[in-house]
Design a protein around this motif. Structure first.
Motif, PDB file in Angstrom:
ATOM      1  N   TYR A 156       8.744 -56.214 -40.997  1.00 25.33           N
ATOM      2  CA  TYR A 156       8.076 -54.863 -41.231  1.00 25.33           C
ATOM      3  C   TYR A 156       8.942 -53.857 -40.552  1.00 25.33           C
ATOM      4  CZ  TYR A 156       4.412 -51.577 -40.470  1.00 25.33           C
ATOM      5  OH  TYR A 156       3.834 -50.245 -40.731  1.00 25.33           O
ATOM      6  N   ALA A 157       9.445 -54.084 -39.437  1.00 31.63           N
ATOM      7  CA  ALA A 157      10.348 -53.014 -38.468  1.00 31.63           C
ATOM      8  C   ALA A 157      11.418 -52.778 -39.488  1.00 31.63           C
ATOM      9  CB  ALA A 157      10.439 -53.444 -37.136  1.00 31.63           C
ATOM     10  N   THR A 158      11.966 -53.738 -40.109  1.00 29.37           N
ATOM     11  CA  THR A 158      13.278 -53.561 -40.554  1.00 29.37           C
ATOM     12  C   THR A 158      13.071 -52.754 -42.041  1.00 29.37           C
ATOM     13  OG1 THR A 158      14.513 -55.500 -39.840  1.00 29.37           O
ATOM     14  CG2 THR A 158      15.289 -54.603 -41.773  1.00 29.37           C
ATOM     15  N   VAL A 159      11.973 -52.922 -42.475  1.00 25.69           N
ATOM     16  CA  VAL A 159      11.650 -52.040 -43.628  1.00 25.69           C
ATOM     17  C   VAL A 159      11.280 -50.752 -43.460  1.00 25.69           C
ATOM     18  CG1 VAL A 159       9.911 -51.874 -45.750  1.00 25.69           C
ATOM     19  CG2 VAL A 159      11.051 -54.414 -45.121  1.00 25.69           C
ATOM     20  N   LYS A 160      10.552 -50.446 -42.272  1.00 22.55           N
ATOM     21  CA  LYS A 160      10.255 -48.939 -41.711  1.00 22.55           C
ATOM     22  C   LYS A 160      11.567 -48.228 -41.500  1.00 22.55           C
ATOM     23  CE  LYS A 160       6.606 -47.688 -41.059  1.00 22.55           C
ATOM     24  NZ  LYS A 160       5.806 -46.576 -41.956  1.00 22.55           N
ATOM     25  N   VAL A 161      12.345 -49.061 -40.808  1.00 19.60           N
ATOM     26  CA  VAL A 161      13.559 -48.261 -40.324  1.00 19.60           C
ATOM     27  C   VAL A 161      14.499 -48.033 -41.591  1.00 19.60           C
ATOM     28  CG1 VAL A 161      15.832 -48.736 -39.093  1.00 19.60           C
ATOM     29  CG2 VAL A 161      13.480 -49.299 -38.115  1.00 19.60           C
ATOM     30  N   VAL A 162      14.592 -48.930 -42.602  1.00 18.45           N
ATOM     31  CA  VAL A 162      15.265 -48.722 -43.795  1.00 18.45           C
ATOM     32  C   VAL A 162      14.665 -47.702 -44.672  1.00 18.45           C
ATOM     33  CG1 VAL A 162      15.901 -49.672 -45.974  1.00 18.45           C
ATOM     34  CG2 VAL A 162      16.191 -50.832 -43.811  1.00 18.45           C
ATOM     35  N   GLY A 163      13.407 -47.603 -44.750  1.00 20.07           N
ATOM     36  CA  GLY A 163      12.663 -46.543 -45.360  1.00 20.07           C
ATOM     37  C   GLY A 163      13.058 -45.043 -44.844  1.00 20.07           C
ATOM     38  N   ALA A 164      12.884 -45.150 -43.343  1.00 18.80           N
ATOM     39  CA  ALA A 164      13.017 -43.775 -42.857  1.00 18.80           C
ATOM     40  C   ALA A 164      14.590 -43.349 -43.059  1.00 18.80           C
ATOM     41  CB  ALA A 164      12.693 -44.090 -41.195  1.00 18.80           C
ATOM     42  N   ALA A 165      15.496 -44.264 -42.942  1.00 20.65           N
ATOM     43  CA  ALA A 165      17.180 -43.978 -43.098  1.00 20.65           C
ATOM     44  C   ALA A 165      17.098 -43.428 -44.611  1.00 20.65           C
ATOM     45  CB  ALA A 165      17.629 -44.937 -42.646  1.00 20.65           C
ATOM     46  N   LYS A 166      16.465 -44.197 -45.417  1.00 19.53           N
ATOM     47  CA  LYS A 166      16.743 -43.606 -46.849  1.00 19.53           C
ATOM     48  C   LYS A 166      16.062 -42.373 -47.235  1.00 19.53           C
ATOM     49  CE  LYS A 166      15.750 -45.548 -51.477  1.00 19.53           C
ATOM     50  NZ  LYS A 166      15.016 -44.149 -52.247  1.00 19.53           N
ATOM     51  N   ARG A 167      14.777 -42.147 -46.345  1.00 17.85           N
ATOM     52  CA  ARG A 167      14.229 -40.593 -46.773  1.00 17.85           C
ATOM     53  C   ARG A 167      15.073 -39.585 -45.922  1.00 17.85           C
ATOM     54  NH1 ARG A 167       9.442 -43.789 -45.683  1.00 17.85           N
ATOM     55  NH2 ARG A 167       9.649 -43.078 -43.509  1.00 17.85           N
ATOM     56  N   GLY A 168      15.590 -40.047 -44.926  1.00 14.06           N
ATOM     57  CA  GLY A 168      16.971 -39.116 -44.367  1.00 14.06           C
ATOM     58  C   GLY A 168      18.013 -38.808 -45.271  1.00 14.06           C
ATOM     59  N   VAL A 169      18.427 -39.817 -45.691  1.00 14.39           N
ATOM     60  CA  VAL A 169      19.683 -39.922 -46.540  1.00 14.39           C
ATOM     61  C   VAL A 169      19.205 -38.995 -47.765  1.00 14.39           C
ATOM     62  CG1 VAL A 169      21.333 -40.943 -48.042  1.00 14.39           C
ATOM     63  CG2 VAL A 169      20.635 -41.884 -45.899  1.00 14.39           C
ATOM     64  N   ASP A 170      18.027 -39.258 -48.588  1.00 15.44           N
ATOM     65  CA  ASP A 170      17.736 -38.505 -49.692  1.00 15.44           C
ATOM     66  C   ASP A 170      17.580 -37.061 -49.416  1.00 15.44           C
ATOM     67  OD1 ASP A 170      17.684 -40.890 -51.009  1.00 15.44           O
ATOM     68  OD2 ASP A 170      15.534 -41.137 -50.957  1.00 15.44           O
ATOM     69  N   ARG A 171      16.889 -36.757 -48.384  1.00 12.75           N
ATOM     70  CA  ARG A 171      16.772 -35.106 -47.695  1.00 12.75           C
ATOM     71  C   ARG A 171      17.924 -34.695 -47.601  1.00 12.75           C
ATOM     72  NH1 ARG A 171      14.435 -36.252 -43.344  1.00 12.75           N
ATOM     73  NH2 ARG A 171      12.324 -36.874 -44.384  1.00 12.75           N
ATOM     74  N   THR A 172      19.027 -35.421 -47.111  1.00 11.65           N
ATOM     75  CA  THR A 172      20.151 -34.869 -46.799  1.00 11.65           C
ATOM     76  C   THR A 172      21.082 -34.658 -48.144  1.00 11.65           C
ATOM     77  OG1 THR A 172      20.415 -36.017 -44.754  1.00 11.65           O
ATOM     78  CG2 THR A 172      22.459 -35.008 -45.503  1.00 11.65           C
ATOM     79  N   ILE A 173      20.867 -35.583 -49.030  1.00 13.17           N
ATOM     80  CA  ILE A 173      21.437 -35.405 -50.281  1.00 13.17           C
ATOM     81  C   ILE A 173      20.801 -34.188 -51.043  1.00 13.17           C
ATOM     82  CG2 ILE A 173      21.778 -36.280 -52.525  1.00 13.17           C
ATOM     83  CD1 ILE A 173      22.138 -39.017 -51.239  1.00 13.17           C
ATOM     84  N   SER A 174      19.437 -33.991 -50.939  1.00 14.67           N
ATOM     85  CA  SER A 174      18.739 -33.167 -51.758  1.00 14.67           C
ATOM     86  C   SER A 174      19.252 -31.571 -51.058  1.00 14.67           C
ATOM     87  CB  SER A 174      17.379 -33.271 -51.626  1.00 14.67           C
ATOM     88  OG  SER A 174      16.845 -34.282 -52.228  1.00 14.67           O
ATOM     89  N   GLN A 175      19.444 -31.567 -49.884  1.00 11.74           N
ATOM     90  CA  GLN A 175      19.742 -30.388 -49.274  1.00 11.74           C
ATOM     91  C   GLN A 175      21.152 -29.871 -49.544  1.00 11.74           C
ATOM     92  OE1 GLN A 175      19.152 -30.589 -44.785  1.00 11.74           O
ATOM     93  NE2 GLN A 175      16.923 -30.554 -45.088  1.00 11.74           N
ATOM     94  N   ALA A 176      21.834 -30.829 -49.539  1.00  7.53           N
ATOM     95  CA  ALA A 176      23.492 -30.885 -49.886  1.00  7.53           C
ATOM     96  C   ALA A 176      23.527 -30.346 -51.381  1.00  7.53           C
ATOM     97  CB  ALA A 176      23.942 -32.014 -49.542  1.00  7.53           C
ATOM     98  N   ARG A 177      22.728 -31.021 -52.267  1.00  9.32           N
ATOM     99  CA  ARG A 177      22.959 -30.525 -53.645  1.00  9.32           C
ATOM    100  C   ARG A 177      22.158 -29.068 -53.664  1.00  9.32           C
ATOM    101  NH1 ARG A 177      19.566 -34.072 -55.443  1.00  9.32           N
ATOM    102  NH2 ARG A 177      21.181 -35.784 -55.884  1.00  9.32           N
ATOM    103  N   ARG A 178      21.136 -28.698 -53.046  1.00 13.59           N
ATOM    104  CA  ARG A 178      20.586 -27.478 -53.267  1.00 13.59           C
ATOM    105  C   ARG A 178      21.562 -26.262 -52.719  1.00 13.59           C
ATOM    106  NH1 ARG A 178      16.230 -28.715 -50.789  1.00 13.59           N
ATOM    107  NH2 ARG A 178      16.622 -28.055 -48.905  1.00 13.59           N
TER     108      ARG A 178
END
Length: 254
Positions: free
Chosen positions: A21-43
């Motif tokens: 469960y902790a691994t899934v939460k960490v991976v999900g948070a990291a994925k959201r952070g990466v997506d947010r960074t990619i979206s900001q870079a694309r924008r």
């Protein structure tokens, strides 16, 4: 023994589940952070490209890029302002709902402007520009109105809170300087009860005989004259003689 093994197995299974469960939460948070960074870079890349097109491509293509940049900038600023304000002011939820409906029209217009960037027919593109410009102005004006209303509301609340705070500070400062305030002295109320008169002193006892007539003159010479005269040498007093005493011997003349 079997119970102990079962308990150990259950604890191991529980630790495994918690780890997953902790691994899934960490991976999900990291994925959201990466997506947010990619979206900001694309924008950022898209905004930079649109800004470059407004200067590099004159005519309808450059105006399309300018309309897209204006639309995206206004919608993004309003979105950030409403999301930041709704955390402190619950009444902005209705404004946020209106913005979401406006945002749907904004995304539709942005997609249409993006398709028209590759339109080869410049004449048709120039004919449609007035309508596209009017739609862009309507959406951006509505977004700006929501954004500035939310900011004015926050500023008004901050001003009211500041005024109330200043009033409280003035009251507290006056209370701390209580010695500087002149309070009216209450007037003395006249007393109706009179103080009883003190009792008279008792009369002096009547003097009799010479004590009543005795007076002391103020002049020292007169005082000495009034005193009786005493002899210079007091005569010796004859002492009584007793039978058991010896006869005194006469003094020798030699």
């Amino acid at each position: 023994m079997q119970v102990a093994v079962a308990v150990v197995a259950l604890l191991f299974l529980l630790f495994v589940v918690l780890g997953v469960y902790a691994t899934v939460k960490v991976v999900g948070a990291a994925k959201r952070g990466v997506d947010r960074t990619i979206s900001q870079a694309r924008r950022t890349v898209e905004d930079t490209t649109l800004r470059a097109k407004t200067y590099a491509q004159p005519g309808p293509a450059g105006e399309l890029a300018q309309l897209r940049l204006k639309l995206r900038t206004s919608m993004r600023a309003t979105q950030d302002a409403l999301h930041a304000g709704v955390a402190e002011d619950e009444s902005l939820k209705e404004s946020l709902g209106l913005f979401e409906r406006l945002s749907a029209h904004g995304h539709e217009l942005d997609a249409e402007l993006k398709r028209l960037e590759s339109e080869p027919d410049r004449a048709t593109l120039a004919a449609r520009l007035p309508d596209l410009r009017e739609r862009t102005d309507q959406i951006t004006q509505a977004a700006d109105s929501l954004r500035w209303a939310a900011r004015d509301r926050a500023t008004r609340f901050a001003g009211d809170d500041l005024d109330a705070l200043r009033t409280q500070i003035d009251v507290e400062a006056g209370a701390l300087r209580h010695w500087t305030t002149t309070e009216p002295t209450p007037a003395a109320t006249p007393t109706t009860t009179s103080t009883p008169a003190p009792p008279p002193w008792p009369a002096a006892p009547a003097a009799d005989g010479a004590a009543a007539q005795q007076t002391w003159p103020d002049n020292p010479d007169a005082r000495r004259a009034a005193e009786p005269t005493r002899p210079a040498i007091t005569p010796p007093v004859q002492q009584p003689t007793y039978p058991w005493q010896k006869k005194p011997r006469p003094e020798s003349t030699t």
